[in-house]
Design an enzyme around this catalytic site. Structure first.
Site, PDB file in Angstrom:
ATOM      1  N   VAL A 172       0.847  -1.187   0.000  1.00 37.65           N
ATOM      2  CA  VAL A 172       0.000   0.000   0.000  1.00 37.65           C
ATOM      3  C   VAL A 172       0.885   1.241   0.000  1.00 37.65           C
ATOM      4  O   VAL A 172       1.826   1.340   0.799  1.00 37.65           O
ATOM      5  CB  VAL A 172      -0.932   0.022   1.232  1.00 37.65           C
ATOM      6  CG1 VAL A 172      -1.789   1.287   1.230  1.00 37.65           C
ATOM      7  CG2 VAL A 172      -1.822  -1.214   1.256  1.00 37.65           C
ATOM      8  N   ALA A 220       4.513   4.096   2.825  1.00 36.18           N
ATOM      9  CA  ALA A 220       4.073   2.834   2.223  1.00 36.18           C
ATOM     10  C   ALA A 220       4.233   1.731   3.263  1.00 36.18           C
ATOM     11  O   ALA A 220       4.909   1.907   4.278  1.00 36.18           O
ATOM     12  CB  ALA A 220       4.891   2.507   0.976  1.00 36.18           C
ATOM     13  N   LYS A 221       3.599   0.612   3.018  1.00 36.00           N
ATOM     14  CA  LYS A 221       3.767  -0.564   3.867  1.00 36.00           C
ATOM     15  C   LYS A 221       3.319  -1.779   3.079  1.00 36.00           C
ATOM     16  O   LYS A 221       2.441  -1.689   2.207  1.00 36.00           O
ATOM     17  CB  LYS A 221       2.927  -0.452   5.138  1.00 36.00           C
ATOM     18  CG  LYS A 221       3.514  -1.225   6.311  1.00 36.00           C
ATOM     19  CD  LYS A 221       4.745  -0.521   6.860  1.00 36.00           C
ATOM     20  CE  LYS A 221       5.238  -1.168   8.136  1.00 36.00           C
ATOM     21  NZ  LYS A 221       6.321  -0.373   8.741  1.00 36.00           N
ATOM     22  N   GLY A 222       3.913  -2.914   3.390  1.00 34.88           N
ATOM     23  CA  GLY A 222       3.535  -4.131   2.684  1.00 34.88           C
ATOM     24  C   GLY A 222       3.826  -5.350   3.518  1.00 34.88           C
ATOM     25  O   GLY A 222       4.415  -5.257   4.602  1.00 34.88           O
TER      26      GLY A 222
END
Length: 430
Positions: free
Chosen positions: A74, A119-121
């Site tokens: 994201v 962001a992050k994932g």
């Protein structure tokens, strides 16, 4: 009717993020908005991520089975620059969790005045039940599937929960093999041998203590006189405990996955760290008194460091917290309801987007060094980190005093203002 249909469609789109953690991130944003002085158009743009990718990640397991894992990335905002954020491997990873953490990363980067968005994932899996070869296969396939949306000027991953330097090395190698040359700047948190930065491993934990030290100065306390409890004894909490002891503070309790250990006279943190490295946890550590995670949080102390995971201090246990100061080394460890209870009790919270920003700040330094192929020494990096964190802390403290809000709201206001100014300056395309 057409307008109503458009609004209904938008509302349904936003249901994709509908998890408790994302609701917390949005609620914090809404609470800060009245003090941030931004337009409604800008506020609406910042409520939701710009992009989300959901992947099916197939991996060949050691027993020959092919298992498909759910993967996510994201990206919340790219207005200030490429997005930046960790990759986590955990059974609880969801799209909403990644979205919430991406939002917080945006405010964190903006607060520290880094040229990044958030962001992050992650991949929903249980890494403790997977072999090294399976984890490598998972990482390489996940990276390959992310190729259209990551890049040194687009989105730069980093380690997070259950990922590490080796994970980043696999990601860097996979990306580099696709473009035909080494691209160390595609990820941060790598081994030093392939462009990683000295001090990156310690940066988040050391940064937590830098912020605590600055808060003690403002509160008129001496850090060396404080009795501290540290929840979490991993990369963040373990390093923070070391730093606290090295600065003269007394660490009276720590915890890891095996539970907590308490000693009112102070723990030998350095010996415990070596023991945990050798045995994998503190489960068979023999000295001190065993306490549960719940009991550890409620121990009387001066500074409580929350360095485990989200949603640890809640409406239920907040009335029983007996710390004079709380420092958030983890992301989202305090619920909205607990925030209000602790504020009413006069217990200040050093918020996550400020307190654990050491990691992304030194990640930024690593990225800059990789781009220029010119590397700095440990003391220089530590000095630059302290300068960044102290500047951010001072701005947050002043907003808190000026607007009469908590440190969390003040930190959010500072971050939101930075992003909103960039959005206003850039305008809307097309």
């Amino acid at each position: 009717p057409a307008v109503a249909r458009i609004e209904e469609t938008a509302a349904q789109t936003h249901l994709e993020w509908d998890t408790p953690l994302f609701e917390t991130a949005v609620a914090q944003f809404e609470l800060a908005l009245p003090y941030a002085d931004v337009s409604e158009a800008v506020a609406e743009r910042l409520r939701y991520p710009e992009r989300a990718v959901m992947l099916s990640v197939p991996v060949k397991m050691d027993d020959g089975r092919r298992v498909v894992f759910a993967g996510y990335r994201v990206q919340h905002s790219s207005v200030l620059g490429p997005t930046k954020g960790g990759i986590r491997y955990d059974p609880e990873v969801t799209l909403g969790e990644c979205a919430a953490l991406a939002v917080w990363m945006t405010w964190k980067c903006a607060l520290l005045r880094l040229p990044y968005g958030g962001a992050k994932g992650g991949v929903r899996c249980n890494p403790r039940q997977m072999s090294q070869r399976e984890l490598e296969g998972l990482t390489r396939r996940f990276t390959s599937d992310l190729l259209p949306v990551i890049g040194p000027q687009e989105d730069i991953p980093a380690p997070d929960m259950a990922t590490n330097e080796q994970t980043m090395a696999w990601m860097m190698d996979t990306y580099s093999m696709q473009v035909g040359h080494a691209v160390p700047e595609i990820v941060t948190g790598k081994p030093i041998s392939i462009g990683g930065s000295v001090f990156r491993h310690e940066a988040t934990g050391a940064g937590v203590v830098m912020v605590i030290a600055r808060a003690c100065e403002r509160l008129g306390w001496k850090l060396a006189e404080q009795r501290c409890v540290v929840q979490g004894f991993g990369n963040v909490g373990g390093i923070a405990a070391h730093e606290l002891v090295d600065r003269g503070a007394t660490v009276i309790a720590v915890s890891d996955l095996s539970g907590g250990i308490y000693d009112g006279n102070g723990l030998d943190v350095h010996a415990m760290s070596e023991f945990a490295k050798e045995h994998g946890s503190l489960e068979s550590w023999e000295t001190g008194t065993r306490v549960s995670n719940e009991e550890l949080l409620e121990l009387p102390c001066d500074v409580l460091v929350l360095a485990a995971r989200e949603d640890q201090v809640t409406e239920e246990n907040a009335p029983r917290i007996h710390a004079r100061l709380i420092a958030e080394g983890a992301n989202g460890p305090t619920s909205l309801e607990a925030d209000a209870i602790l504020a009413a009790r006069g217990i200040p919270i050093l918020p996550d987007i400020l307190t654990n920003a050491g990691g992304v700040t030194v990640s930024y330094f690593e990225w800059v060094q990789d781009l220029g192929r010119l590397f700095w020494g440990r003391d220089e990096i530590r000095g630059k980190l302290a300068e960044k964190l102290n500047d951010a802390f001072d701005r947050v403290w002043e907003i808190s005093l000026e607007r009469g809000v908590t440190l969390r709201t003040a930190a959010l206001v500072a971050g939101i203002r930075e992003v909103a100014a960039a959005l206003d300056a850039r305008g809307l395309y097309p």
